[in-house]
Write a protein that holds these residues in place. Structure first.
Motif, PDB file in Angstrom:
ATOM      1  N   ARG A 181     -48.099  22.182  20.447  1.00  0.00           N
ATOM      2  CA  ARG A 181     -47.508  20.971  19.968  1.00  0.00           C
ATOM      3  C   ARG A 181     -45.782  21.254  20.374  1.00  0.00           C
ATOM      4  NH1 ARG A 181     -48.492  19.639  13.574  1.00  0.00           N
ATOM      5  NH2 ARG A 181     -49.542  17.760  14.630  1.00  0.00           N
ATOM      6  N   SER A 182     -45.375  22.818  20.224  1.00  0.00           N
ATOM      7  CA  SER A 182     -44.212  23.508  20.541  1.00  0.00           C
ATOM      8  C   SER A 182     -43.891  23.403  22.169  1.00  0.00           C
ATOM      9  CB  SER A 182     -44.609  25.107  19.900  1.00  0.00           C
ATOM     10  OG  SER A 182     -44.433  25.246  18.935  1.00  0.00           O
ATOM     11  N   MET A 184     -39.167   5.375  22.160  1.00  0.00           N
ATOM     12  CA  MET A 184     -37.516   6.385  23.015  1.00  0.00           C
ATOM     13  C   MET A 184     -36.807   6.509  21.910  1.00  0.00           C
ATOM     14  SD  MET A 184     -38.896   8.001  25.036  1.00  0.00           S
ATOM     15  CE  MET A 184     -40.662   7.791  25.164  1.00  0.00           C
ATOM     16  N   LEU A 185     -36.730   4.677  20.606  1.00  0.00           N
ATOM     17  CA  LEU A 185     -35.354   5.054  20.337  1.00  0.00           C
ATOM     18  C   LEU A 185     -36.104   5.348  18.683  1.00  0.00           C
ATOM     19  CD1 LEU A 185     -32.623   4.430  19.072  1.00  0.00           C
ATOM     20  CD2 LEU A 185     -33.346   2.015  18.525  1.00  0.00           C
ATOM     21  N   TYR A 186     -37.002   5.627  18.501  1.00  0.00           N
ATOM     22  CA  TYR A 186     -37.227   6.398  17.380  1.00  0.00           C
ATOM     23  C   TYR A 186     -37.980   7.712  16.985  1.00  0.00           C
ATOM     24  CZ  TYR A 186     -41.086   7.740  14.553  1.00  0.00           C
ATOM     25  OH  TYR A 186     -42.408   8.573  13.602  1.00  0.00           O
ATOM     26  N   MET A 187     -38.395   8.728  18.882  1.00  0.00           N
ATOM     27  CA  MET A 187     -37.807   9.866  18.993  1.00  0.00           C
ATOM     28  C   MET A 187     -36.152  10.274  19.345  1.00  0.00           C
ATOM     29  SD  MET A 187     -39.461  12.635  19.969  1.00  0.00           S
ATOM     30  CE  MET A 187     -38.728  13.863  20.088  1.00  0.00           C
ATOM     31  N   ASP A 188     -35.745   9.441  19.526  1.00  0.00           N
ATOM     32  CA  ASP A 188     -33.903  10.000  19.601  1.00  0.00           C
ATOM     33  C   ASP A 188     -33.752   9.775  18.313  1.00  0.00           C
ATOM     34  OD1 ASP A 188     -31.612   9.724  21.975  1.00  0.00           O
ATOM     35  OD2 ASP A 188     -31.066   8.977  20.561  1.00  0.00           O
ATOM     36  N   ILE A 189     -33.576   8.940  17.476  1.00  0.00           N
ATOM     37  CA  ILE A 189     -33.347   8.869  16.268  1.00  0.00           C
ATOM     38  C   ILE A 189     -33.891  10.616  15.447  1.00  0.00           C
ATOM     39  CG2 ILE A 189     -33.436   7.951  14.051  1.00  0.00           C
ATOM     40  CD1 ILE A 189     -32.821   5.247  15.679  1.00  0.00           C
ATOM     41  N   VAL A 190     -35.247  10.701  15.314  1.00  0.00           N
ATOM     42  CA  VAL A 190     -35.718  12.009  14.857  1.00  0.00           C
ATOM     43  C   VAL A 190     -34.847  13.275  15.623  1.00  0.00           C
ATOM     44  CG1 VAL A 190     -37.892  13.378  14.552  1.00  0.00           C
ATOM     45  CG2 VAL A 190     -38.058  10.432  14.106  1.00  0.00           C
ATOM     46  N   GLU A 211     -45.011  14.752  13.039  1.00  0.00           N
ATOM     47  CA  GLU A 211     -45.054  15.696  13.862  1.00  0.00           C
ATOM     48  C   GLU A 211     -45.526  15.696  15.250  1.00  0.00           C
ATOM     49  OE1 GLU A 211     -44.916  18.756  11.692  1.00  0.00           O
ATOM     50  OE2 GLU A 211     -45.469  20.526  13.076  1.00  0.00           O
ATOM     51  N   GLY A 212     -47.184  15.237  15.285  1.00  0.00           N
ATOM     52  CA  GLY A 212     -48.014  14.796  16.678  1.00  0.00           C
ATOM     53  C   GLY A 212     -47.508  13.950  17.740  1.00  0.00           C
ATOM     54  N   ASP A 228     -38.299  21.624  12.259  1.00  0.00           N
ATOM     55  CA  ASP A 228     -39.083  21.599  11.869  1.00  0.00           C
ATOM     56  C   ASP A 228     -38.782  20.376  10.489  1.00  0.00           C
ATOM     57  OD1 ASP A 228     -39.702  22.619   8.962  1.00  0.00           O
ATOM     58  OD2 ASP A 228     -38.070  23.588   8.131  1.00  0.00           O
ATOM     59  N   TYR A 229     -40.235  19.780  10.707  1.00  0.00           N
ATOM     60  CA  TYR A 229     -40.356  18.148   9.694  1.00  0.00           C
ATOM     61  C   TYR A 229     -40.809  18.133   8.661  1.00  0.00           C
ATOM     62  CZ  TYR A 229     -40.339  16.427  14.646  1.00  0.00           C
ATOM     63  OH  TYR A 229     -40.063  16.289  16.386  1.00  0.00           O
ATOM     64  N   SER A 230     -40.540  19.364   8.043  1.00  0.00           N
ATOM     65  CA  SER A 230     -40.627  19.733   6.735  1.00  0.00           C
ATOM     66  C   SER A 230     -39.891  19.534   5.463  1.00  0.00           C
ATOM     67  CB  SER A 230     -41.031  21.841   5.805  1.00  0.00           C
ATOM     68  OG  SER A 230     -40.094  22.451   6.613  1.00  0.00           O
TER      69      SER A 230
END
Lengths: 320, 277
Positions: free
Chosen positions: B10-11, B90-96, B44-45, B20-22
């Protein structure tokens, strides 16, 4: 004055509710009603508790009950829990208890000299769970009125609506509690029966969210509703919200995804050969799409929040 | 052992996007899932899976992500295109990636999506929610970030000749923003409109999907994505919640959002040097 009439008193929920009410010092009298003869009933030994046998599918029995012991005991509230639990119970006899008993019980309760509160135990299964409907089910969520709905669900929807129709027209203060499914034995839980097999088939590609409650939480919600004056419909959600695959895993079963169209014949065969109660046609929609009860109204009005999670280890140990 | 291997993979995949998704704000109901089915591990995955596409395939460039409010209800409204919803991913990823602490975007999808086997379940684990009124009301009441593509399914299937021209702009998001007093962040995505030109649509009804797209290419072209965020449109300050019932007001607000997105698109296209650069 807390003087209660409990129908379906010999079910696990009825017994838990009686225990909950007896634990409250302000409970003055309970009339427990069941279909079993008194010799076969195991209820707490308490001077405030009386058991009587009555067949609620018969109008005359209801009249005798309400204007006999219920009048003598000056009861003030009714918790109506009596319903056929098994999906195999079908036809006129099941309908008479599931629906007709309410049509008889409510007008008689309205004419009763002391009764003033009616609490009806309803089910989350009355809701239509579909892809195009909200996943969080509020009290105004569409009901399951699909044309080919099995009787087990149809009766529950009709009974629920029959009680709701009298709200505002009746001198009684009426509450309908729509409970999440209780994953426990003898509670009429389709999911509990589903988990009896070591291998549980589930529709391939779908893993919906379920909301599953316990008898303890149900009894507490009923006790709160009996003491309240609040009218209306209340969802009674559960502490446990999890996907079907996780339920199967926590119950120590093996999940086998199979194409959806095979589910009905597989479980029909299982039901015919093993005589089990689980019917896939009752559960097809909720095995595809999520339906989680929104309990905010019960929280604000009744002060109910689920506090009892399912004891998964015990549940798994008790399964065959 | 398996867990540590998974973590390492994953890393490696996520690279600088491994975080850190916690801290991800999450309505965990005790079993790790929120009531809509989202799960932190899946988010996270997914971030690890999407990151290589984000970094190396679409080479996303992001502008103005600081415009996303750190908390509270917000609607992110974007253009939609590309035959397959890589723009949403991509937008989802960009915001996260660009929010701190990370916010979980809740992409709102068409009502047929939960009917798609595997896809519907996977999407729900990542926070995707079907766009029924009850669902979106609940999410905004909880102060979540909604990702809405007002062009809807017609947008993703728009003809190549219509690229960067906004299609019929639905108005529900404007009504929601006014009713829930949520700011709207307009977003323009440059790139996806050219990634997978569509040559035909077969009108079949599979699991409720309106058509089967026939793209010119089997895979999306490695166009460069440019994501432009505009300043939040303060519908919550300009309108009162009860005005959400006024169709004229809702239409006016939706038009403001559409104009803002079109303006960002025009600006982004002027700035862009080439489709692949």
């Amino acid at each position: 004055m807390n003087r209660h009439l409990i129908t379906g008193a010999t079910t696990p929920l009825g017994r838990a509710l009686i225990a909950e009410l007896l634990a409250a010092p302000d409970t003055e009298a309970i009339l427990a009603v069941g279909i079993e003869p008194p010799s076969r009933v195991d209820l707490p030994d308490d001077p405030r508790l009386t058991y009587t046998r009555a067949n609620l599918a018969r109008s005359r029995s209801i009249r005798k009950l309400l204007f006999g012991p219920a009048k003598d005991l000056k009861l003030t509230t009714i918790a109506h829990l009596a319903q056929h639990r098994s999906a195999a119970a079908q036809g006129r006899e099941a309908y008479a208890l599931n629906v007709e008993s309410i049509r008889d019980l409510m007008p008689m309760a309205e004419r009763h000299p002391t009764l003033r509160r009616f609490v009806y135990r309803s089910y989350a299964e009355v809701y239509a769970v579909r892809a195009d409907k909200p996943q969080i089910l509020a009290e105004d969520h569409p009901l399951n009125l699909a044309p080919r709905t099995p009787q087990w669900i149809r009766d529950r929807v009709e009974a629920d609506l029959t009680v709701c129709t009298r709200m505002g027209m009746s001198p009684l203060s009426i509450s309908v509690l729509r409970f999440a499914e209780c994953l426990a034995p003898d509670m009429g839980s389709q999911l509990h029966d589903y988990l009896q097999s070591r291998v549980c088939f589930r529709p391939l590609g779908f893993d919906p969210m379920l909301n599953l409650t316990t008898v303890a939480d149900m009894a507490r919600a009923l006790a709160l509703a009996l003491r309240s004056e609040a009218q209306g419909v209340f969802n009674i959600p559960a502490w446990d919200t999890l996907p079907l695959s996780r339920v199967i895993q926590l119950a120590g079963r093996r999940a086998v995804p199979v194409p959806g169209p095979l589910m009905t014949p597989l479980y029909a065969m299982r039901s015919r050969t093993l005589g089990t109660d689980f019917r896939y046609d009752l559960n097809a929609w909720r095995f595809h799409f999520s339906g989680v009860l929104d309990g905010s109204r019960a929280r604000h009005v009744l002060g109910f929040d689920p506090t009892h999670p399912i004891d998964w280890a015990t549940l798994a140990a008790l399964l065959p | 052992m398996l867990k540590s291997l998974r973590q390492q993979l994953r890393s490696t995949l996520a690279g600088p996007f491994d975080r850190d998704y916690s801290e991800l704000r999450f309505d965990d109901r005790g079993h790790g899932y929120d009531p809509f089915g989202a799960h932190r591990d899946w988010v996270e995955g997914a971030a690890a899976v999407i990151a290589p596409l984000y970094r190396w395939y679409f080479r996303v460039r992001s502008y103005g992500s600081e415009q996303i409010p750190a908390s509270g209800p917000v609607i992110v409204a974007s253009n939609h295109s590309g035959t397959l919803p890589f723009d949403g991913a991509m937008l989802y990823m960009d915001i996260v990636h660009h929010t701190n602490p990370p916010r979980l975007p809740r992409p709102i999808v068409d009502l047929f999506v939960p009917s798609l086997p595997v896809v519907g379940t996977t999407f729900s684990r990542l926070g995707v929610v079907a766009g029924s009124r009850g669902n979106v009301h609940r999410l905004l009441n909880r102060g979540e970030l909604l990702l809405i593509f007002p062009e809807g399914t017609p947008g993703i299937g728009k003809p190549f000749s219509e690229r960067y021209h906004l299609q019929t702009w639905r108005e529900g998001h404007a009504e929601l923003a006014i009713r829930h007093q949520a700011p709207v962040v307009p977003v323009a995505m440059i790139g996806p409109e050219e990634q997978m030109p569509q040559i035909a649509q077969i009108p079949v009804s599979l699991f409720g999907a309106p058509y089967l797209p026939i793209p010119l290419t089997l895979l999306p072209l490695p166009v460069r994505y440019h994501i432009h965020y505009g300043a939040p449109i303060p519908l919550h300050r300009d309108y009162r919640p009860e005005q959400a019932d006024d169709p004229a007001i809702v239409h006016e607000a939706a038009q403001r959002i559409k104009d803002a997105v079109q303006c960002l698109l025009d600006h982004g296209l002027r700035q862009r040097e080439g489709v692949f650069t």
